[in-house]
Design a protein around this motif. Structure first.
Motif, mmCIF file in Angstrom:
data_model
loop_
_atom_site.group_PDB
_atom_site.id
_atom_site.type_symbol
_atom_site.label_atom_id
_atom_site.label_comp_id
_atom_site.label_asym_id
_atom_site.label_seq_id
_atom_site.Cartn_x
_atom_site.Cartn_y
_atom_site.Cartn_z
ATOM 1 N N PRO A 167 0.838 -1.210 0.000
ATOM 2 C CA PRO A 167 0.000 0.000 0.000
ATOM 3 C C PRO A 167 0.867 1.252 0.000
ATOM 4 N N ARG A 168 0.350 2.317 -0.559
ATOM 5 C CA ARG A 168 1.095 3.565 -0.648
ATOM 6 C C ARG A 168 1.553 4.031 0.724
ATOM 7 N N ARG A 169 2.727 4.609 0.747
ATOM 8 C CA ARG A 169 3.309 5.219 1.932
ATOM 9 C C ARG A 169 3.620 4.240 3.065
ATOM 10 N N THR A 170 3.668 2.945 2.779
ATOM 11 C CA THR A 170 4.062 2.005 3.816
ATOM 12 C C THR A 170 5.528 1.634 3.700
ATOM 13 N N LEU A 171 6.138 1.916 2.562
ATOM 14 C CA LEU A 171 7.578 1.719 2.424
ATOM 15 C C LEU A 171 8.283 2.947 2.971
ATOM 16 N N SER A 172 9.272 2.728 3.807
ATOM 17 C CA SER A 172 10.046 3.867 4.296
ATOM 18 C C SER A 172 11.068 4.269 3.226
ATOM 19 N N VAL A 173 11.635 5.413 3.425
ATOM 20 C CA VAL A 173 12.667 5.888 2.497
ATOM 21 C C VAL A 173 13.835 4.911 2.485
ATOM 22 N N MET A 174 14.167 4.375 3.654
ATOM 23 C CA MET A 174 15.275 3.420 3.720
ATOM 24 C C MET A 174 14.911 2.102 3.051
ATOM 25 N N ASP A 175 13.638 1.699 3.088
ATOM 26 C CA ASP A 175 13.211 0.512 2.343
ATOM 27 C C ASP A 175 13.452 0.729 0.851
ATOM 28 N N GLU A 176 13.070 1.908 0.376
ATOM 29 C CA GLU A 176 13.310 2.240 -1.029
ATOM 30 C C GLU A 176 14.801 2.235 -1.331
ATOM 31 N N ALA A 177 15.591 2.793 -0.418
ATOM 32 C CA ALA A 177 17.042 2.852 -0.624
ATOM 33 C C ALA A 177 17.636 1.450 -0.693
ATOM 34 N N ARG A 178 17.211 0.584 0.206
ATOM 35 C CA ARG A 178 17.722 -0.785 0.202
ATOM 36 C C ARG A 178 17.316 -1.522 -1.075
ATOM 37 N N PHE A 179 16.107 -1.259 -1.541
ATOM 38 C CA PHE A 179 15.626 -1.904 -2.763
ATOM 39 C C PHE A 179 16.427 -1.429 -3.979
ATOM 40 N N VAL A 180 16.644 -0.120 -4.068
ATOM 41 C CA VAL A 180 17.427 0.425 -5.183
ATOM 42 C C VAL A 180 18.846 -0.136 -5.138
ATOM 43 N N HIS A 181 19.413 -0.215 -3.937
ATOM 44 C CA HIS A 181 20.769 -0.755 -3.795
ATOM 45 C C HIS A 181 20.813 -2.224 -4.228
ATOM 46 N N ALA A 182 19.774 -2.982 -3.894
ATOM 47 C CA ALA A 182 19.720 -4.384 -4.322
ATOM 48 C C ALA A 182 19.625 -4.490 -5.841
ATOM 49 N N LEU A 183 18.856 -3.614 -6.453
ATOM 50 C CA LEU A 183 18.780 -3.625 -7.916
ATOM 51 C C LEU A 183 20.145 -3.305 -8.529
ATOM 52 N N ARG A 184 20.904 -2.414 -7.882
ATOM 53 C CA ARG A 184 22.235 -2.054 -8.398
ATOM 54 C C ARG A 184 23.221 -3.200 -8.230
#
Length: 174
Positions: free
Chosen positions: A13-30
């Motif tokens: 759901p919207r706004r349930t991911l924290s900024v750090m969750d997004e950061a960790r996800f982007v880092h995993a994609l990298r």
């Protein structure tokens, strides 16, 4: 990578991911999926600046400060500013901002003052008493708070009118 992105962003759901969750996800994609910034931006329908900021948070932020971002006690702008100082200085800066109840703008000013300090002693003093650097004392106004705000507003209006009075259309180039 696409399946992982769909699973995370479609089922959350919207706004349930924290900024750090997004950061960790982007880092995993990298790192795990070996996608570049452009590929991540395209995959997540985000701008390159967003991808860069999330990658910076994942790689440059001290774990203790990342936990504060997860908890919501440190904002994104302040966290990004903290990425510009050494990891061992990030937690003391976050603690000083919390202890002295600094606003977001004042917290950013604290990081700027810390980076501009010329010695370890000055940095230590800044962490102990940051208010002098982030809330410069103004001389008391005989007008009171409302009068002072109105005077500042009138001064901004006066400056705008002076700029408008000096406006002239260029003779060439229209």
């Amino acid at each position: 990578a696409e399946a992982r992105a769909l699973a995370i962003f479609s089922n959350t759901p919207r706004r349930t991911l924290s900024v750090m969750d997004e950061a960790r996800f982007v880092h995993a994609l990298r790192t795990e999926d070996r996608l570049g910034p452009h590929g991540i931006a395209r995959l997540l329908s985000r701008k390159l600046g967003w991808v860069a900021s999330r990658e910076l948070l994942a790689t440059a932020l001290a774990p203790a400060v990342a936990a504060r971002v997860d908890a919501g006690t440190v904002g994104v702008s302040f966290a990004l500013a903290l990425c510009g100082v050494a990891r061992d200085a990030q937690e003391p800066l976050a603690v000083a901002a919390a202890q002295h109840r600094l606003t977001g703008r004042e917290s950013l000013a604290l990081v700027g003052a810390y980076r501009g300090a010329d010695s370890d002693r000055a940095r230590h003093q800044l962490l102990a008493t940051p208010l002098a650097a982030v809330r410069p004392a103004r001389p008391p106004s005989p007008l009171g708070p409302l009068g002072t705000r109105l005077a500042e507003r009138l001064e901004r209006i006066r400056a705008a009118l002076a700029e408008l009075a000096g406006f002239a259309l260029p003779a060439d180039g229209l």
